[in-house]
Design an enzyme around this catalytic site. Structure first.
Site, PDB file in Angstrom:
ATOM      1  N   GLU A  36      -3.022  37.085  -1.719  1.00 11.33           N
ATOM      2  CA  GLU A  36      -2.680  37.363  -3.114  1.00 11.33           C
ATOM      3  C   GLU A  36      -3.935  37.941  -3.757  1.00 11.33           C
ATOM      4  OE1 GLU A  36      -1.846  34.035  -5.692  1.00 11.33           O
ATOM      5  OE2 GLU A  36      -0.986  35.348  -7.233  1.00 11.33           O
ATOM      6  N   ARG A 262      -5.878  25.581   8.422  1.00  5.70           N
ATOM      7  CA  ARG A 262      -6.856  26.412   7.718  1.00  5.70           C
ATOM      8  C   ARG A 262      -8.254  25.915   8.026  1.00  5.70           C
ATOM      9  NH1 ARG A 262      -4.894  26.203   2.207  1.00  5.70           N
ATOM     10  NH2 ARG A 262      -6.363  27.892   1.913  1.00  5.70           N
ATOM     11  N   LYS A 272     -10.047  28.358  -3.507  1.00  8.84           N
ATOM     12  CA  LYS A 272     -10.036  29.559  -4.334  1.00  8.84           C
ATOM     13  C   LYS A 272     -10.189  29.192  -5.806  1.00  8.84           C
ATOM     14  CE  LYS A 272      -7.824  33.993  -3.745  1.00  8.84           C
ATOM     15  NZ  LYS A 272      -6.682  34.621  -3.077  1.00  8.84           N
TER      16      LYS A 272
END
Length: 560
Positions: A36, A262, A272
């Site tokens: 994104e 992850r 993030k």
RNA sequence: UGGGGUGUCGUCAAGCGGUAAGACACAGGCCUUUGGAGCCUGCAUUCGGAGGUUCGAAUCCUCCCGCCCCAGCCA
């Protein structure tokens, strides 16, 4: 390139792909990397980039770059640009396959209409709070929305009016009609469209309704004919929904979602949300601040793409939650740099050394190999004279047994130059600190071992006092957390500790480094690896960032 | 106390019924013009725990325990 970026070991994802190929489920492999565009890529994304592009390369398939831009809040063209730049820098190529979920908005809208027509979706007018109550809890089933029974006609009408902008944000949503009693909360009539009047960075105000991730992602994969949609573990609960949409709306080959764990890196912030906070609160100088764990930050810091790829290959791909030791990343960087970085000499904390028996006005040009094992990297000429600087740490008045450097009565080699012997020292009377050294040199030892076979006590670096170029060396380290990253939930100031701070050193380097090219990396003998930070450098006075500093202050602070 | 995952050396990670790869880290040694380097050596009698099946189990079965994810109109 392909071998370089493709891990040789087989992981569970490769097993799945091999099986899909063997059984004839697929005759080609298509993956995608779908960020994104609401921030810069970090080392965690790099793992996904290497995985997706690496898989495509290994199976001679394709990997698309797709902007997953279904929520206009926070997304921007700057991020789209930085993502492309970083993926390319990492060494991967999406050819002409750069896509945007936002380009599929019209198609996705039609898919939603198909769903409504099939009686599988409805417009719900519950408020966000009400919807939460109706959703139930982890242990209690939800209950049906009072709007669940709306007719297809009414839903079609309402949905088109949602698109037309007749309603306020939050007034209605479109929901999939699945099962409010499902033990998997994701399946309890998930929202698939919401009204949001935030302008979209690409579509401006063309749309006021936006599809949710669960709806957009699987269908984007289908539109792009992705075969294996690789995402992180937290989407495992969403897989049944992924499959539900695909099964309801897609004919023919269906993409398959595969989850992997992850990356978590010790002492490193990879959230993030946290990184955005650091940038927005100006606690760092932007996304590419060398202290940041972003690809851009690491690049500016001097890490190589090759080292990052190697790191991603070595950490492997599995489903277990992990916390990889940052020492492995640093090892990969050092390993690559040790092989590729030209050597150079610099003195960060100078100690003056006068060579008593060296002629006053003489200057010799010393031929220095740029790499001890790679003659093809050439040589450079470094001036040597009577007065030089050495690193303070390279002299000890009372050295311990194993100290392999200069001290009273000792003899060492000046790298690429002569062997010198300690003669005397000058001390500051007040502090007792050694401020100057006097030595003698052995004229027969220029690039030659002492004729009598005696062994020296070490090899140190140096710069000629009269010729050295002043340089700024920033010893600041990457941003890191004192505590285990998984447990840090405190204020942002907790994330910034003394080890993260910038320490400026007015150093001197060999004259050839007065003007160095962008992002060049050097090994300063005995001190470590440094990258010329051209962003802040002025000609004649370069700025260097330290590249790998596992043994620096932060490690001590962190208690390693 | 619902559902979905996952547990092999300090950290990653192979292993897929035949008797525990490798890497990083760490420790010791060597080397002294790759030195924040290189080379050598060491480092899981045991696979979350307990039972069971088997000639043989990290691998199969049963029960138990730990950790992670899910109740955004984020992704």
């Amino acid at each position: 390139m392909t071998e370089e970026i493709t891990p040789t070991q087989t992981d569970f994802i490769r097993e799945i792909i091999d099986n899909d190929l063997k059984t004839g489920k697929h005759d080609r492999i298509a993956t995608r990397f779908p960020p994104e565009p609401n921030g810069y890529l970090h080392i965690g994304h790099a793992k996904s980039v290497c995985l997706n592009f690496g898989l495509a390369a290994q199976y001679r398939g394709t990997c698309n770059l797709r902007m997953d831009d279904t929520d206009p809040a926070g997304e921007s063209m700057e991020f789209v640009g930085s993502i492309q730049n970083d993926v390319r820098w990492l060494g991967f190529d999406w050819d002409d396959r750069l896509f945007y979920a936002s380009d599929y908005f019209e198609k996705l809208y039609q898919f939603a209409i198909d769903l409504i027509k099939a009686g599988k979706a409805y417009v719900c007018s519950l408020s966000a709070d009400e919807m939460r109550e109706y959703r139930g809890t982890l242990t209690e089933p939800g209950k049906d929305s009072p709007y669940r029974g709306r007719s297809i006609e009414e839903n079609l009408d309402l949905f088109s009016r949602m698109r037309a902008g007749e309603f306020k944000d939050g007034e209605h949503v479109l929901r999939a009609k699945i099962d409010m009693a499902s033990p998997n909360i994701t399946m309890r009539d998930p929202v698939i469209y919401r009204i949001k009047r935030t302008g979209h960075y690409r579509m401006a105000d063309t749309w006021v309704i936006y599809p949710m991730y669960d709806f957009a992602h699987c269908l984007s994969d289908s539109i792009e004919r992705i075969t294996h949609s690789i995402c992180t573990l937290e989407f495992e609960n969403n897989r049944p929904l992924y499959d539900w949409f695909v099964n309801e709306l897609i004919d023919g080959p269906k993409p398959r979602q595969i989850e992997f764990a992850r990356l978590n890196l010790s002492y490193t912030i990879l959230s993030k949300r946290r990184l955005i906070e650091l940038v927005e609160n100006k606690l760092v100088n932007g996304w590419d601040d060398p202290r940041m764990p972003t690809v851009a930050g690491m690049r500016r810091r001097g890490y190589t793409a090759r080292a990052i790829r190697e790191f991603c290959s070595r950490i492997g791909v599995a489903k277990k939650d992990n916390l990889v030791d940052i020492a492995l990343l640093e090892h990969c960087v050092r390993e690559d740099l040790n092989d590729s970085a030209p050597r150079a000499m610099a003195v960060l904390h100078p100690l003056k050394v006068v060579i008593d028996n060296y002629p006053e006005d003489r200057v010799e040009e010393m031929e220095c190999a740029n790499h001890p094992q790679k003659p093809e990297m050439g040589t450079r000429s470094v001036p040597f004279s009577k007065t030089i600087y050495i690193e303070k740490d390279d002299f000890m008045e009372n050295p311990p047994r194993k100290y392999k450097r200069l001290g009273p009565g000792r003899e060492i080699r000046l790298r690429n130059s002569y062997v010198i012997r300690f003669a005397s020292m000058v001390k500051d009377e007040a502090t007792g600190e050694v401020t100057e050294l006097h030595c003698t040199y052995d004229p027969d030892t220029k690039n030659a071992a002492p004729a009598d076979g005696r062994k020296v006590d070490g090899v140190i670096h140096w710069v000629s006092a009269a010729h050295a170029v002043p340089a700024t060396v920033r010893l600041y380290d990457r941003l890191f957390k004192v505590a285990d990253p998984a447990s840090v939930e405190g204020e942002m100031t907790d994330l910034l500790n003394p080890g993260s701070l910038e320490v400026i050193v007015n150093a001197c380097v060999e004259p050839g480094l007065g003007e160095v090219a962008a992002e060049e990396k050097y090994q300063f003998e005995r001190i470590g690896y440094f990258c010329c930070d051209t962003k802040d450098s002025a000609p004649g006075k370069p700025v260097f960032n330290r590249i790998v500093t596992l043994r620096d202050s932060w490690a001590k602070i962190a208690g390693k």
